[in-house]
Design a protein around this motif. Structure first.
Motif, PDB file in Angstrom:
ATOM      1  N   LEU A   1      -4.452   5.306   0.231  1.00 51.68           N
ATOM      2  CA  LEU A   1      -4.480   5.591  -1.212  1.00 51.68           C
ATOM      3  C   LEU A   1      -5.386   6.770  -1.567  1.00 51.68           C
ATOM      4  CD1 LEU A   1      -4.667   1.894  -2.490  1.00 51.68           C
ATOM      5  CD2 LEU A   1      -2.632   3.314  -2.221  1.00 51.68           C
ATOM      6  N   GLY A   2      -6.174   7.216  -0.599  1.00 55.07           N
ATOM      7  CA  GLY A   2      -6.984   8.420  -0.830  1.00 55.07           C
ATOM      8  C   GLY A   2      -8.295   8.182  -1.532  1.00 55.07           C
ATOM      9  N   GLU A   3      -8.640   6.909  -1.754  1.00 58.97           N
ATOM     10  CA  GLU A   3      -9.925   6.601  -2.398  1.00 58.97           C
ATOM     11  C   GLU A   3     -10.329   5.176  -2.035  1.00 58.97           C
ATOM     12  OE1 GLU A   3     -12.010   6.521  -6.829  1.00 58.97           O
ATOM     13  OE2 GLU A   3      -9.949   7.133  -6.639  1.00 58.97           O
ATOM     14  N   ASP A   4     -11.640   4.934  -1.953  1.00 59.91           N
ATOM     15  CA  ASP A   4     -12.097   3.567  -1.671  1.00 59.91           C
ATOM     16  C   ASP A   4     -11.605   2.641  -2.778  1.00 59.91           C
ATOM     17  OD1 ASP A   4     -13.359   4.374   0.582  1.00 59.91           O
ATOM     18  OD2 ASP A   4     -15.363   4.456  -0.303  1.00 59.91           O
ATOM     19  N   PRO A   5     -10.965   1.533  -2.409  1.00 57.29           N
ATOM     20  CA  PRO A   5     -10.431   0.653  -3.457  1.00 57.29           C
ATOM     21  C   PRO A   5     -11.517  -0.243  -4.060  1.00 57.29           C
ATOM     22  CG  PRO A   5      -9.939  -0.261  -1.308  1.00 57.29           C
ATOM     23  CD  PRO A   5     -10.658   1.039  -1.063  1.00 57.29           C
ATOM     24  N   HIS A   6     -11.235  -0.731  -5.254  1.00 57.06           N
ATOM     25  CA  HIS A   6     -12.064  -1.777  -5.855  1.00 57.06           C
ATOM     26  C   HIS A   6     -11.458  -3.105  -5.400  1.00 57.06           C
ATOM     27  CE1 HIS A   6     -14.793  -3.466  -8.882  1.00 57.06           C
ATOM     28  NE2 HIS A   6     -13.866  -4.403  -8.997  1.00 57.06           N
ATOM     29  N   VAL A   7     -12.216  -3.876  -4.642  1.00 60.62           N
ATOM     30  CA  VAL A   7     -11.670  -5.094  -4.037  1.00 60.62           C
ATOM     31  C   VAL A   7     -11.802  -6.275  -5.005  1.00 60.62           C
ATOM     32  CG1 VAL A   7     -11.944  -6.750  -2.158  1.00 60.62           C
ATOM     33  CG2 VAL A   7     -12.114  -4.301  -1.695  1.00 60.62           C
ATOM     34  N   VAL A   8     -10.685  -6.938  -5.238  1.00 59.47           N
ATOM     35  CA  VAL A   8     -10.686  -8.185  -6.030  1.00 59.47           C
ATOM     36  C   VAL A   8     -10.283  -9.310  -5.075  1.00 59.47           C
ATOM     37  CG1 VAL A   8      -9.660  -9.433  -7.969  1.00 59.47           C
ATOM     38  CG2 VAL A   8     -10.079  -6.980  -8.150  1.00 59.47           C
TER      39      VAL A   8
ATOM     40  N   LEU B   1       0.839  -1.215   0.000  1.00 56.23           N
ATOM     41  CA  LEU B   1       0.000   0.000   0.000  1.00 56.23           C
ATOM     42  C   LEU B   1       0.871   1.262   0.000  1.00 56.23           C
ATOM     43  CD1 LEU B   1      -2.733  -1.123   2.559  1.00 56.23           C
ATOM     44  CD2 LEU B   1      -3.140  -0.499   0.173  1.00 56.23           C
ATOM     45  N   GLU B   2       1.908   1.248   0.823  1.00 58.04           N
ATOM     46  CA  GLU B   2       2.766   2.441   0.905  1.00 58.04           C
ATOM     47  C   GLU B   2       3.550   2.649  -0.392  1.00 58.04           C
ATOM     48  OE1 GLU B   2       2.793   4.769   3.026  1.00 58.04           O
ATOM     49  OE2 GLU B   2       1.674   3.929   4.693  1.00 58.04           O
ATOM     50  N   ALA B   3       4.010   1.533  -1.002  1.00 58.89           N
ATOM     51  CA  ALA B   3       4.769   1.649  -2.255  1.00 58.89           C
ATOM     52  C   ALA B   3       3.889   2.222  -3.365  1.00 58.89           C
ATOM     53  CB  ALA B   3       5.318   0.285  -2.669  1.00 58.89           C
ATOM     54  N   VAL B   4       2.650   1.749  -3.436  1.00 60.30           N
ATOM     55  CA  VAL B   4       1.725   2.251  -4.461  1.00 60.30           C
ATOM     56  C   VAL B   4       1.447   3.732  -4.219  1.00 60.30           C
ATOM     57  CG1 VAL B   4      -0.644   2.119  -5.337  1.00 60.30           C
ATOM     58  CG2 VAL B   4       0.642   0.035  -4.919  1.00 60.30           C
ATOM     59  N   HIS B   5       1.160   4.072  -2.982  1.00 58.22           N
ATOM     60  CA  HIS B   5       0.856   5.473  -2.650  1.00 58.22           C
ATOM     61  C   HIS B   5       2.033   6.382  -3.011  1.00 58.22           C
ATOM     62  CE1 HIS B   5      -0.202   9.061  -0.518  1.00 58.22           C
ATOM     63  NE2 HIS B   5       0.829   8.937   0.282  1.00 58.22           N
ATOM     64  N   HIS B   6       3.237   5.942  -2.648  1.00 54.53           N
ATOM     65  CA  HIS B   6       4.448   6.724  -2.888  1.00 54.53           C
ATOM     66  C   HIS B   6       4.638   6.998  -4.382  1.00 54.53           C
ATOM     67  CE1 HIS B   6       8.431   8.250  -2.343  1.00 54.53           C
ATOM     68  NE2 HIS B   6       8.987   7.260  -2.998  1.00 54.53           N
ATOM     69  N   PHE B   7       4.541   5.924  -5.186  1.00 57.82           N
ATOM     70  CA  PHE B   7       4.827   6.076  -6.606  1.00 57.82           C
ATOM     71  C   PHE B   7       3.711   6.816  -7.340  1.00 57.82           C
ATOM     72  CE2 PHE B   7       5.310   4.663 -11.033  1.00 57.82           C
ATOM     73  CZ  PHE B   7       6.615   5.072 -11.233  1.00 57.82           C
TER      74      PHE B   7
END
Lengths: 263, 83
Positions: free
Chosen positions: A214-221, A166-172
Motif C-alpha cells: 500500500l506504500g505506507e505503514d497501515p493503521h492497525v485495527v 491488499l492487492e484490490a485496495v492498492h489497485h483501486f
C-alpha cells in the motif's frame, strides 16, 4: 468542508462502514461545540448499507427512508430533504450526526459529477459541516459510482490482512489517485489478529507486507469479538464500548485522531 | 520388576532351545522350548507400557474473555466516544 470516502476496491466485508461510521461519530463528538452539525455521513451503498441500519436503529426502517439516491434519480427536488439528524445524549452532552441512508437502486446507479456537486454545495450552505463521510460499495475501475472521487479530498483505504484484499485496495486506490488526484489517507489494516501476525506464504509480517503493497505503514485495527456483539445489537461500537475493554475501539479512536489533523 | 524377569527367562529359554537342538538334534523339544521362550519375551514386554509414570501436571487456566450479550450491550448507556 472536507470530503472523505472509504474504499476497499472490489472487496466487500473488510469493515469499511464500521471504520468510517465510528470515525464520523467520534468526530461529531469531538467537534460538537464548534459546529452544530460537524459530521455528515452519506451511505451510497446500492443495497441495504450496514451503516444505514445502525443509524436508523432498526432492521426495517430503511424501506421507508428517504435517501440521497432519491435526489440523484430525480425523485426529490431538494437534496437536503434526503438527510436525517441522529442525536445521541451522553453524560458529556449531545452528539449529532447528519446522514443520508442507502437505498436499493434496483440496478446500476449512474452518478453525475454535477449532481454530486449540487448535494455537497447544499450541505455546505445549509449545514456547514466540518466533514462529509462517504460510504461506498465495493468498486472496480469503471464503476459509475467512481465519479464520487472527483469531489473527494481524502480516500480512506481499508484492507484486511489477506493478499486479495491488499492487492484490490492498492489497485483501486492507485487508479483513483491517478485519475482524480485525490489524496490518500493512511490505510487501515482491519480485523488484524495479533497472534497471527505472520503472512504464511512468504513468512513476512502482515504489517510490513501491507506497508510494502500500500506504500505506507497501515493503521492497525485488531480483530475484536466485541464488534460482533455490537453489530448483532445494531449498535455503533464507540458509543457502547469503552476503549479500555475494546482494543478495536481504542484503535478506531486513534484513527479518528489521525484523520483529525487532515481537516 | 516381575515382568522384566519373565522376559529374561524367555531369552534364556530361546538360547536353551538352540543348545538342545545343537546337542541332541531333537527338533520337537528344542522348538517347543524356543517357542516357550519367545512367548515369555512377548509376555514380559506386553505390559511395560502400562507402568505408571508420575508426571507433574500444571493446570493452566485459559483466560476467557467474558463478552456481553447483544441485548446487554443495547441496554448500556450511550457513552461519549473514547470515554
Amino acid at each position: 468542508m472536507r470530503v472523505l470516502a472509504v474504499t476497499s476496491g472490489s472487496k466487500g466485508g473488510t469493515g469499511k462502514s464500521t471504520v468510517l461510521l465510528n470515525v464520523a461519530v467520534t468526530h461529531a463528538y469531538w467537534f460538537k461545540d464548534s459546529h452544530t452539525y460537524p459530521a455528515v455521513f452519506v451511505d451510497l451503498n446500492m443495497d441495504v448499507g450496514s451503516a444505514t441500519m445502525l443509524l436508523l436503529g432498526s432492521p426495517t426502517a430503511w424501506r421507508d427512508a428517504r435517501s440521497i439516491v432519491d435526489f440523484l434519480q430525480g425523485r426529490l427536488g431538494d437534496p437536503i430533504s434526503a438527510f436525517y439528524v441522529k442525536k445521541w445524549s451522553t453524560e458529556d452532552g449531545d452528539i449529532r450526526l447528519v446522514f443520508s441512508p442507502s437505498k436499493p437502486t434496483g440496478g446500476t446507479m449512474y452518478l453525475s459529477l454535477g449532481a454530486l456537486r449540487q448535494v455537497l454545495n447544499a450541505l455546505e450552505r445549509s449545514l456547514n459541516p466540518l466533514a462529509v463521510y462517504v460510504d461506498l460499495p465495493p468498486l472496480s475501475p469503471g464503476h459509475p459510482l467512481e465519479a464520487v472521487f472527483g469531489h473527494v479530498d481524502y480516500v480512506v483505504p481499508v484492507s484486511t490482512p489477506d493478499y486479495p484484499s491488499l492487492e484490490a485496495v492498492h489497485h483501486f486506490v492507485s487508479y483513483v489517485r491517478d485519475r482524480y488526484g485525490a489524496s490518500v489517507a493512511k490505510p487501515v489494516l482491519n480485523m488484524f489478529s495479533i497472534d497471527r501476525d505472520i503472512e504464511p506464504v512468504t513468512g513476512e509480517k502482515w504489517a510490513a507486507l501491507a506497508s510494502r503493497i500500500l506504500g505506507e505503514d497501515p493503521h492497525v485495527v485488531p480483530y475484536d469479538e466485541l464488534f460482533l456483539v455490537a453489530r448483532a445489537a445494531l449498535e455503533i461500537e464507540v458509543l457502547k464500548l469503552s476503549p479500555h475493554e475494546s482494543p478495536g475501539v481504542r484503535a478506531l479512536i486513534g484513527y479518528a485522531d489521525y484523520l483529525k489533523i487532515l481537516f | 520388576m516381575s515382568l522384566r524377569i519373565v522376559s529374561w527367562v524367555g531369552l534364556l529359554l530361546n538360547v536353551a532351545g538352540f543348545l538342545i537342538l545343537a546337542s541332541t538334534g531333537d527338533p520337537v523339544t528344542s522348538t517347543a522350548i524356543y517357542l516357550a521362550g519367545t512367548l515369555a519375551i512377548i509376555l514380559g514386554n506386553l505390559r511395560r507400557d502400562v507402568e505408571v509414570v508420575h508426571v507433574p501436571v500444571h493446570v493452566v487456566k485459559e483466560e476467557r474473555r467474558e463478552l456481553p450479550r447483544p441485548e446487554e450491550l443495547r441496554a448500556r448507556k450511550t457513552r461519549a466516544p473514547g470515554r
